[in-house]
Design an enzyme around this catalytic site. Structure first.
Site, mmCIF file in Angstrom:
data_model
loop_
_atom_site.group_PDB
_atom_site.id
_atom_site.type_symbol
_atom_site.label_atom_id
_atom_site.label_comp_id
_atom_site.label_asym_id
_atom_site.label_seq_id
_atom_site.Cartn_x
_atom_site.Cartn_y
_atom_site.Cartn_z
ATOM 1 N N TRP A 325 4.554 -5.736 -7.301
ATOM 2 C CA TRP A 325 3.532 -4.706 -7.145
ATOM 3 C C TRP A 325 4.165 -3.327 -7.080
ATOM 4 C CZ3 TRP A 325 2.803 -1.035 -3.338
ATOM 5 C CH2 TRP A 325 1.567 -0.381 -3.318
ATOM 6 N N HIS A 326 5.369 -3.246 -6.513
ATOM 7 C CA HIS A 326 6.009 -1.947 -6.330
ATOM 8 C C HIS A 326 6.493 -1.333 -7.639
ATOM 9 C CE1 HIS A 326 6.021 -2.913 -2.024
ATOM 10 N NE2 HIS A 326 6.205 -1.631 -1.833
ATOM 11 N N GLY A 327 6.757 -2.121 -8.636
ATOM 12 C CA GLY A 327 7.206 -1.517 -9.879
ATOM 13 C C GLY A 327 7.723 -2.520 -10.890
#
Length: 478
Positions: A325-327
């Protein structure tokens, strides 16, 4: 428009004045004003992506009504699935298209196949991960019959796009924020003062802690090949404080701004670096995201039911998804994997609920055991943060290998004593305020006027002294 920018310093007082002096007697006009302000706030980043935000709002608004009006579970599931697929489809395209294409081509190259890949010059819409999760939780809650579908389009639009939380959270739930949107707000002097105090502390975290750490962190990580292990260790520790000051500072400003407008947003940080184990850390760090994955992924997968195997599997899934989700980079996936490994002992031995209280709750200082536990937990998080910050997994491994070399014993090549002194001051304030919603929440109750205002002037002086070019918040890229 950044919270730490001159443009926001001009924007918000105008909205505040119109909100409390012009629209204060009408709930309808309060919400319309905030919605227009939120759309303007978002359009300042890139007005083209305002249409994507509006499409996401419309999709989930109508999907929610369709789910509630469905004649049977099959029809309701269809509309839920449609909303989830479209939401995640847009998120996947803008955030992960190039990552998947490059990873697939690299995978084929390992077998001797060379392919021409078609990469797109895609600009990631600011806040898309956050407002997508707002909408997903809303339609899922309707499907699970936890809430009713919202019929007022303005109210629902404001829930998704409320400007203090639009870009980097916290990730709100309709069960918490929508009821506040539907009730007329009245001005409270006490809440306004509390909001200003939290904004002040958030700006101090961002400008004095995070931005000053960033100066050294950026240089050390960019040139880690030629630096001593001692210098790299300092860089990793400074990044831990950078990301905490940056993200929790943003959350403080968001919560303080919302309180000035009569809203109570979800608490997103609860002094995570005072955690005594990794499980406690994740109850205190980015709370709105951790609780989102718990409620909408971990529990539906079976949660802790079914024995250790189920607990281990589900824990790895949520941490890997959280990392992704962060990248779109393998570094974030490894970061999630490491945190899953670190939390495994407490999952297997069922000690993950051991530390639910405030550390040293009835004492001014922690015990030696608590100090060792907090130090060990902080050390594990710093190791994981190296992968989070590095450009690639190989860079992170080289960085750690260098830290573990004999050069760790050499005198560091960077002089950071002044910054260490500021961080120690910052952590001392956090420690003495660790029982409050934010560190300086109750300073007005515990100190006389001269001490209180002297402290405020120290914070304001530090903010002014270290203010320079506006620095974007780290989580804007997610």
């Amino acid at each position: 428009m950044l919270f730490n920018s001159l443009s926001f310093a001009l924007f918000f007082p105008v909205i505040f004045g119109l909100y409390w002096w012009i629209a204060r007697k009408s709930l309808k006009w309060q919400n319309i004003l905030l919605l227009v302000a939120s759309f303007y706030f978002y359009s300042c980043w890139d007005w083209r992506f305002l249409f994507l935000l509006m499409f996401s709002i419309g999709l989930d608004y109508f999907s929610g009504i369709k789910i509630e009006n469905s004649k049977n579970s099959r029809e309701a599931k269809f509309w839920l699935t449609l909303s989830i697929v479209i939401n995640l489809g847009f998120l996947g395209f803008f955030k992960y298209y190039n990552f998947f294409i490059e990873s697939f081509a690299e995978f084929l190259s390992n077998f001797g196949f060379k392919v021409n890949i078609w990469l797109l010059n895609i600009i990631l819409p600011v806040g898309i991960s956050f407002y997508t999760f707002h909408g997903l939780s809303y339609v899922i809650d309707i499907y699970k019959k936890r809430i009713k579908a919202e019929r007022n389009f303005v109210d629902y639009s404001l829930f998704v796009s409320f400007f203090p939380l639009l870009v980097a959270g916290p990730i709100e739930r309709a069960t918490h924020l929508l009821p506040q949107i539907k009730v007329q707000r009245t001005f409270s002097y006490e809440n306004a003062v509390s909001g200003l105090r939290q904004i002040l502390w958030g700006l101090f975290k961002k400008i004095v802690i995070a931005d000053q750490c960033a100066i050294y962190v950026n240089e050390i990580f960019a040139h880690h090949q030629g630096l001593y292990g001692s210098t790299l260790a300092i860089g990793a520790i400074l990044f831990a404080f950078q990301i905490y000051g940056d993200f929790s500072g943003y959350s403080d400003i968001a919560l303080g701004t919302a309180r000035l407008l009569g809203f109570d947003l979800l608490k997103n940080f609860n002094y995570p670096y005072f955690s005594r184990d990794i499980a406690e850390f994740w109850r205190r760090w980015h709370i709105s995201l951790s609780s989102w994955f718990r409620d909408y992924l971990y529990i539906p997968l079976g949660g802790s039911n079914g024995g250790n195997w189920m607990r281990i599997r589900n824990t790895f899934i949520i941490f890997l998804v959280s990392g992704f989700w962060h990248g779109a980079n393998w570094t974030f996936i490894v970061w999630g994997f490491l945190n899953a490994l670190f939390i495994m002992p407490s999952i297997i031995f069922k000690t993950n609920r051991n530390n639910l209280d405030v550390v040293a709750e009835n004492s001014l200082f922690p015990t030696i055991k608590e100090i060792l536990m907090m130090g060990f937990t902080f050390g594990l998080t710093v190791v994981a943060w190296i992968f989070f910050r590095a450009d690639s997994v190989m860079d992170a491994l080289k960085y750690i290998r260098r830290v573990c070399s004999y050069s760790l014993l050499k005198y560091p090549q960077k002089e950071v004593k002044w910054l260490v002194a500021i961080i120690l001051f910052f952590m001392a304030v956090e420690w003495f305020g660790r029982k409050e919603n934010f560190a300086i929440e109750k300073i007005h109750l515990d100190h006389n006027r001269w001490v209180r205002w002297g402290f405020y002037y120290i914070l304001i002086g530090g903010i002014i002294y270290f203010s320079g070019e506006e620095q974007i918040f780290i989580y804007f890229q997610f």
